[in-house]
Design an enzyme around this catalytic site. Structure first.
Site, PDB file in Angstrom:
ATOM      1  CE  LYS A   1      84.875  75.164  94.320  1.00 30.83           C
ATOM      2  NZ  LYS A   1      83.786  74.350  94.909  1.00 30.83           N
TER       3      LYS A   1
ATOM      4  CD  GLU B   1      76.823  78.792  92.007  1.00 29.66           C
ATOM      5  OE1 GLU B   1      77.949  79.067  92.432  1.00 29.66           O
ATOM      6  OE2 GLU B   1      76.007  78.099  92.650  1.00 29.66           O
TER       7      GLU B   1
ATOM      8  CG  HIS C   1      69.329 109.062  91.392  1.00 30.67           C
ATOM      9  ND1 HIS C   1      69.037 110.379  91.094  1.00 30.67           N
ATOM     10  CD2 HIS C   1      68.241 108.575  92.045  1.00 30.67           C
ATOM     11  CE1 HIS C   1      67.825 110.683  91.558  1.00 30.67           C
ATOM     12  NE2 HIS C   1      67.330 109.601  92.139  1.00 30.67           N
TER      13      HIS C   1
END
Length: 491
Positions: free
Chosen positions: A479, A336, A365
């Protein structure tokens, strides 16, 4: 402190930034840093201005008005500051009021209102806190997180779990005594993820009264009266106690404010030590000498690594299970703050490293194959803990099995560190940049140092990259699309 030749910056507390595998021949060079001198001087001045006044060049709030940036004030507890002696005392009083009276706390938040709180919980409590007895928790309640995703199944499971806990307590002769505190964290009260799950749980648990007793605490914008936000007004109407989401502190920096400290209070974490560590780091980072300023040095080396050497992915890899949430918190901080389309002047730059969560030795791994043999586009940031509170010796329980016997008689921490060192060495032997942040031990003070250094680093790097590290305009894009679609569902 260290000199630039040593390639390891160590503070008085023992906190260290070992950048030897990121700086030197075949890596970011001294001349690279020297070429950045003018920008570094300007960045230092800009951060000093931000620290003194809260002013950041060109920074605007999401509604387009000038907005101060105040997170550097948070480590300092003083009258008139965001964290004052009275506010810290109130947090501690709140925490004490939960002891031996509240069975469970559920905190609702997303982004910084969840990620920072999860860090504090993981480091202080560990994985099995909720399985401990009240005595083992020193009287503090169990603690759960919700509101960090709109997940119907998990929310229903949590409701069922709390009801089952209440019934179990009733079976053991304490009917109608199970107490739950819901801590809802939202600056506006309009955060979909947080408020939707909060309302579902609040309604479901209220229907179980008097089997359960429900209380609510709101952490929201401190404005009162007509200026109060949606959650603020709701808290006033319902008589809920409130703590503050302060102005001038973005969610990704809010771990040092009441947003994060409310969780610290709920679990009995040492708030004073946590803020003291952050303050010590802030003071260490006030020097203009880049080789003595951990945040500026970290920002400069990674900026150069990305811009000049193409290392525009950062793998954050602590060698500690309980620091995985720090890596997750860092993903938000870096993404951000520095993932920006435009410069301050509006030119398209598409800046920013892509952050990735990893944990050692787990991801040796899983991811290390790609780190070692994939594109040379990464910086791997390790985190090491020097001294562990508990540290078992591997026993020689199968002496006839030579491969197992040969790893006996060493501490788990030694095996962990050998794995990290081998990973780091293998990477740099193939010109794959990495660095290590070293914590003397895993406690509130050193956690405060680590998180604050990372937070301040993005402020420096925003200046070097000429982007606003404190806005997040890209978040508004989805949004704007989501709002009307949610309203349409009600038709």
């Amino acid at each position: 402190m260290s000199s630039k030749e040593e390639s390891c910056l160590t503070l008085a507390s023992g906190f260290s930034f070992d950048y030897g595998n990121l700086y030197g021949a075949g890596k970011v060079t001294a001349s690279d840093v020297e070429e950045l001198a003018e920008k570094l001087a300007a960045a230092q001045k800009a951060v000093e201005t931000m620290r003194a006044t809260g002013e950041v060049r060109g920074h605007l709030s999401k509604d387009g008005t000038p907005e101060r940036v105040l997170f550097t004030q948070l480590p300092y507890v003083a009258e008139g500051n965001l964290n004052s002696p009275a506010s810290i005392a109130r947090l501690k009083e709140f925490g004490s009021s939960l002891k031996n009276t509240v069975d469970a706390v559920v905190t609702f938040g997303i982004g910084g209102s969840y990620l920072g709180n999860k860090v504090l919980f993981d480091v202080h409590c560990g994985e099995f806190w909720n399985a401990k007895s009240v005595k083992e928790r020193n009287g503090y309640p169990k603690l759960y997180f919700n509101g960090n995703n709109i997940d119907a199944r998990r929310t229903a499971d949590m409701v069922e779990h709390l009801i089952a806990e209440a019934r179990l307590k009733a079976v053991h002769g304490q009917p109608n005594s199970y107490k739950v505190v819901l801590v809802v964290i939202s600056k506006s009260g309009g955060t979909l993820d947080t408020m939707s799950t909060f309302m579902v749980m609040y309604d479901a648990l209220k229907q179980q009264e008097p089997l359960l007793n429900i209380e609510v605490v709101a952490v929201t914008d401190p404005a009162k009266g007509e200026k109060a936000t949606l959650l603020g007004k709701l808290a006033q109407e319902q008589g809920w106690p409130t703590f503050s989401v302060p102005d001038g502190v973005g969610g990704r920096f809010s771990i040092f404010s009441e947003v994060g400290l409310v969780t610290a209070a709920c679990i009995g974490m040492d708030i004073d030590a946590f803020l003291a560590g952050a303050q010590a780091m802030d003071q260490a980072c006030q020097t203009s000498d880049i080789y003595k300023n951990p945040a500026k040095l970290n920002a400069a080396l990674k900026f150069i690594a990305a811009e000049k050497y193409g290392r525009d992915i950062e793998v954050f890899m602590p060698y500690a299970d309980y620091l995985k949430s720090v890596a997750e918190w860092y993903v938000q901080l870096l993404a951000e703050s520095l993932g920006k389309r435009t410069s301050r002047e509006g030119a398209e730059v598409f800046y920013g490293r892509t952050p990735i969560v990893a944990v050692g030795t787990t991801d040796m791994h899983a991811q290390t194959q790609q780190h070692q043999d994939g594109k040379k586009d990464k910086v791997v940031q390790f985190v090491k803990v020097v001294k562990w509170e508990q540290d078992a010796v591997i026993p020689d329980v199968f002496p006839a099995v030579s491969k197992l016997s040969e790893i006996s008689s060493i501490y788990l921490s030694q095996a962990l560190d050998v794995a990290r060192e081998a990973n780091a060495e293998a990477l740099i032997n193939d010109e794959r940049f990495n660095a290590t942040l070293i914590l003397p031990s895993l406690n509130a003070y050193h956690l405060g140092e680590l998180l604050y250094m990372l937070a301040l680093s993005v402020a420096y790097e925003g200046e070097l990259a000429n982007v606003d590290a404190f806005d997040q305009p890209g978040v508004e894009a989805y949004k704007r699309l989501m709002g009307p679609r949610l309203k349409a569902l009600k038709k």
